[in-house]
Design a protein around this motif. Structure first.
Motif, PDB file in Angstrom:
ATOM      1  N   SER A  24       0.846  -1.208   0.000  1.00  0.00           N
ATOM      2  CA  SER A  24       0.000   0.000   0.000  1.00  0.00           C
ATOM      3  C   SER A  24       0.878   1.253   0.000  1.00  0.00           C
ATOM      4  N   LEU A  28       0.111   5.194   5.933  1.00  0.00           N
ATOM      5  CA  LEU A  28       0.244   5.321   7.389  1.00  0.00           C
ATOM      6  C   LEU A  28      -1.094   5.036   8.059  1.00  0.00           C
ATOM      7  N   ALA A  64       2.810   7.011   0.930  1.00  0.00           N
ATOM      8  CA  ALA A  64       1.856   7.692   0.028  1.00  0.00           C
ATOM      9  C   ALA A  64       0.724   8.340   0.803  1.00  0.00           C
ATOM     10  N   GLY A  65       0.923   8.542   2.093  1.00  0.00           N
ATOM     11  CA  GLY A  65      -0.056   9.306   2.862  1.00  0.00           C
ATOM     12  C   GLY A  65      -0.689   8.509   3.972  1.00  0.00           C
ATOM     13  N   ILE A  68      -5.906   5.822   3.307  1.00  0.00           N
ATOM     14  CA  ILE A  68      -7.234   6.308   2.888  1.00  0.00           C
ATOM     15  C   ILE A  68      -8.301   5.248   3.180  1.00  0.00           C
ATOM     16  N   MET A  71      -9.326   5.591   6.706  1.00  0.00           N
ATOM     17  CA  MET A  71     -10.047   6.828   7.033  1.00  0.00           C
ATOM     18  C   MET A  71     -11.436   6.898   6.402  1.00  0.00           C
ATOM     19  N   PHE A  85      -4.444  12.235  14.486  1.00  0.00           N
ATOM     20  CA  PHE A  85      -3.194  12.814  13.991  1.00  0.00           C
ATOM     21  C   PHE A  85      -2.370  13.548  15.052  1.00  0.00           C
ATOM     22  N   LEU A 109       3.681  11.692   0.107  1.00  0.00           N
ATOM     23  CA  LEU A 109       2.458  12.437  -0.193  1.00  0.00           C
ATOM     24  C   LEU A 109       1.584  12.555   1.047  1.00  0.00           C
ATOM     25  N   PRO A 133      -1.715  16.195  -1.619  1.00  0.00           N
ATOM     26  CA  PRO A 133      -2.861  16.075  -2.527  1.00  0.00           C
ATOM     27  C   PRO A 133      -4.202  15.870  -1.821  1.00  0.00           C
ATOM     28  N   GLY A 142      -3.511  17.322   7.514  1.00  0.00           N
ATOM     29  CA  GLY A 142      -4.002  17.233   8.893  1.00  0.00           C
ATOM     30  C   GLY A 142      -2.906  16.959   9.894  1.00  0.00           C
TER      31      GLY A 142
HETATM   32  N1  CO8 Z   1      -3.850   4.903   1.498  1.00  0.00           N
HETATM   33  C1  CO8 Z   1      -4.162   3.610   1.282  1.00  0.00           C
HETATM   34  N2  CO8 Z   1      -3.717   2.896   0.232  1.00  0.00           N
HETATM   35  C2  CO8 Z   1      -2.914   3.527  -0.647  1.00  0.00           C
HETATM   36  C3  CO8 Z   1      -2.537   4.872  -0.485  1.00  0.00           C
HETATM   37  C4  CO8 Z   1      -3.040   5.583   0.651  1.00  0.00           C
HETATM   38  N3  CO8 Z   1      -2.707   6.841   0.921  1.00  0.00           N
HETATM   39  N4  CO8 Z   1      -1.743   5.226  -1.533  1.00  0.00           N
HETATM   40  C5  CO8 Z   1      -1.623   4.128  -2.298  1.00  0.00           C
HETATM   41  N5  CO8 Z   1      -2.330   3.098  -1.772  1.00  0.00           N
HETATM   42  C6  CO8 Z   1      -2.455   1.742  -2.302  1.00  0.00           C
HETATM   43  C7  CO8 Z   1      -3.369   1.703  -3.516  1.00  0.00           C
HETATM   44  O1  CO8 Z   1      -4.726   1.656  -3.121  1.00  0.00           O
HETATM   45  C8  CO8 Z   1      -2.908   0.435  -4.182  1.00  0.00           C
HETATM   46  O2  CO8 Z   1      -3.444  -0.667  -3.497  1.00  0.00           O
HETATM   47  P1  CO8 Z   1      -4.173  -1.869  -4.318  1.00  0.00           P
HETATM   48  O3  CO8 Z   1      -3.066  -2.493  -5.119  1.00  0.00           O
HETATM   49  O4  CO8 Z   1      -4.712  -2.763  -3.249  1.00  0.00           O
HETATM   50  O5  CO8 Z   1      -5.188  -1.241  -5.183  1.00  0.00           O
HETATM   51  C9  CO8 Z   1      -1.400   0.412  -3.915  1.00  0.00           C
HETATM   52  O6  CO8 Z   1      -1.202   1.301  -2.811  1.00  0.00           O
HETATM   53  C10 CO8 Z   1      -0.579   0.936  -5.086  1.00  0.00           C
HETATM   54  O7  CO8 Z   1      -1.067   2.229  -5.427  1.00  0.00           O
HETATM   55  P2  CO8 Z   1      -1.468   2.634  -6.932  1.00  0.00           P
HETATM   56  O8  CO8 Z   1      -1.958   1.452  -7.690  1.00  0.00           O
HETATM   57  O9  CO8 Z   1      -2.397   3.803  -6.845  1.00  0.00           O
HETATM   58  O10 CO8 Z   1      -0.044   3.071  -7.500  1.00  0.00           O
HETATM   59  P3  CO8 Z   1       0.232   4.111  -8.663  1.00  0.00           P
HETATM   60  O11 CO8 Z   1       1.682   3.974  -9.002  1.00  0.00           O
HETATM   61  O12 CO8 Z   1      -0.750   3.983  -9.758  1.00  0.00           O
HETATM   62  O13 CO8 Z   1       0.000   5.564  -7.981  1.00  0.00           O
HETATM   63  C11 CO8 Z   1       0.194   7.198  -6.225  1.00  0.00           C
HETATM   64  C12 CO8 Z   1       0.830   5.993  -6.940  1.00  0.00           C
HETATM   65  C13 CO8 Z   1       0.206   8.406  -7.162  1.00  0.00           C
HETATM   66  C14 CO8 Z   1       1.038   7.512  -4.995  1.00  0.00           C
HETATM   67  C15 CO8 Z   1      -1.248   6.855  -5.824  1.00  0.00           C
HETATM   68  O14 CO8 Z   1      -1.246   5.626  -5.111  1.00  0.00           O
HETATM   69  C16 CO8 Z   1      -1.923   7.873  -4.955  1.00  0.00           C
HETATM   70  O15 CO8 Z   1      -2.341   8.909  -5.452  1.00  0.00           O
HETATM   71  N6  CO8 Z   1      -2.079   7.585  -3.632  1.00  0.00           N
HETATM   72  C17 CO8 Z   1      -2.805   8.412  -2.729  1.00  0.00           C
HETATM   73  C18 CO8 Z   1      -2.004   9.662  -2.388  1.00  0.00           C
HETATM   74  C19 CO8 Z   1      -2.795  10.548  -1.450  1.00  0.00           C
HETATM   75  O16 CO8 Z   1      -3.871  11.019  -1.778  1.00  0.00           O
HETATM   76  N7  CO8 Z   1      -2.257  10.776  -0.253  1.00  0.00           N
HETATM   77  C20 CO8 Z   1      -2.889  11.586   0.742  1.00  0.00           C
HETATM   78  C21 CO8 Z   1      -3.721  10.733   1.652  1.00  0.00           C
HETATM   79  S1  CO8 Z   1      -4.699  11.697   2.796  1.00  0.00           S
HETATM   80  C22 CO8 Z   1      -3.605  12.122   3.999  1.00  0.00           C
HETATM   81  O17 CO8 Z   1      -2.457  11.776   3.997  1.00  0.00           O
HETATM   82  C23 CO8 Z   1      -4.175  12.970   5.092  1.00  0.00           C
HETATM   83  C24 CO8 Z   1      -3.036  13.560   5.910  1.00  0.00           C
HETATM   84  C25 CO8 Z   1      -3.507  13.886   7.227  1.00  0.00           C
HETATM   85  C26 CO8 Z   1      -2.539  13.417   8.283  1.00  0.00           C
HETATM   86  C27 CO8 Z   1      -2.050  12.014   8.082  1.00  0.00           C
HETATM   87  C28 CO8 Z   1      -1.527  11.367   9.300  1.00  0.00           C
HETATM   88  C29 CO8 Z   1      -1.033   9.982   9.089  1.00  0.00           C
END
Ligand code: CO8
Length: 260
Positions: A24, A28, A64-65, A68, A71, A85, A109, A133, A142
């Protein structure tokens, strides 16, 4: 303690902690937080450990954050009553007085970027990408992104990244002051551990003092900060390590530190 979402290893005086949910992209979740709190607590409490490095497993992501999927179904009241957080900052920033470095390999991210910014400094691999993002998820940073990123790179770039979700690559991140060094991915851990070893070889009391002084610049007015710096400097002159450090310089030999 045995961990499921992180790996912890000691390399001499350096603790290397690796986020280990590569499937994933090291997202986090609550378990990661709990395990990081224990690992950082153990690092802080162990006098043999002088600097830590936090990185992500795999070549694609530091983190990658926030998770999600964890949450998505939570209600606002869960976030509010659980003060979601807040414990990241209280444990990894406030109670960790010893230094630690984030070695960012790939995506940092959302919460991943925010976690990296909690470190004392960031060393990035050439493929690193930083971003906030959260707006695309209908939320916002957050865990410090709006504050620490703005202090690091200024309003224009922070606003651009938060409002458009544009990612910053390693070159731009170094140019903007978000990271201290950019190195090839293949040598990231070696470079970060080498930097940590350099810190580990410094006098322990002065190490904590230097960290506290730089952090004070983010909390105090210039006058308050300068006074704080002067007072801490003056206190350091009473340490045995100050006498040793100056004698070692004059005698052209390495210092031997007592940590007092
Ligand atoms: N949460 C959960 N799962 C995730 C996350 C995430 N943030 N990011 C990636 N994954 C998972 C995907 O769901 C996928 O799982 P599966 O194979 O089971 O479908 C696996 O990781 C691989 O990801 P992708 O297939 O999407 O890989 P790509 O190479 O196509 O894309 C990216 C990579 C661009 C990084 C894309 O995964 C992405 O956009 N991820 C989400 C990034 C994001 O929006 N981050 C912000 C999250 S919100 C946040 O962080 C709030 C902050 C507040 C405080 C946090 C305290 C901890």
């Amino acid at each position: 303690m045995s961990y499921e979402t992180i790996l912890v290893e000691q390399r001499g005086a350096v603790t290397l902690i690796t986020l280990n949910r590569p499937k994933s992209l090291n997202a986090l979740n609550s378990q990661v937080l709990e395990e990081l709190i224990v690992a950082f607590g153990a690092y802080e409490a162990d006098p043999s450990q002088r600097c830590a490095v936090l990185t992500g497993s795999g070549e694609k992501a530091f983190a990658a954050g926030a998770d999600i999927k964890e949450m998505a179904d939570k209600a606002a009241t869960d976030f509010y009553t659980g003060d979601f957080f807040s414990r990241w900052t209280s444990h990894l920033v406030k109670t960790t007085r010893k230094p630690w470095i984030a070695a960012v390999n790939g995506f940092a991210l959302g919460g991943g970027c925010e976690l990296a910014m909690m470190a004392d400094f960031i060393i990035a691999s050439e493929n690193a990408k930083f971003g906030q993002p959260e707006i695309k998820l209908g939320v916002a940073p957050g865990m410090g992104g709006s504050q620490r990123l703005t202090r690091a790179v200024g309003k224009a770039k922070a606003m651009d990244m938060c409002l458009t979700s544009r990612m910053m690559d390693a070159v731009e991140a170094e140019r903007s002051g978000l990271v201290s060094r950019v190195v090839p991915l293949a040598s990231l851990i070696d470079e970060a551990v080498a930097a940590a070893e350099a810190i580990a070889a410094m006098p322990p009391v002065a190490t904590i003092a230097n960290k506290e002084m730089v952090n004070a610049a983010f909390e105090m007015t210039l006058d308050q900060g300068l006074l704080f710096e002067r007072r801490v400097f003056q206190i350091l002159t009473a340490t045995e390590d100050k006498a040793e450090g100056m004698a070692a310089f004059i005698e052209k030999r390495p210092g031997v530190w007592k940590g007092r």
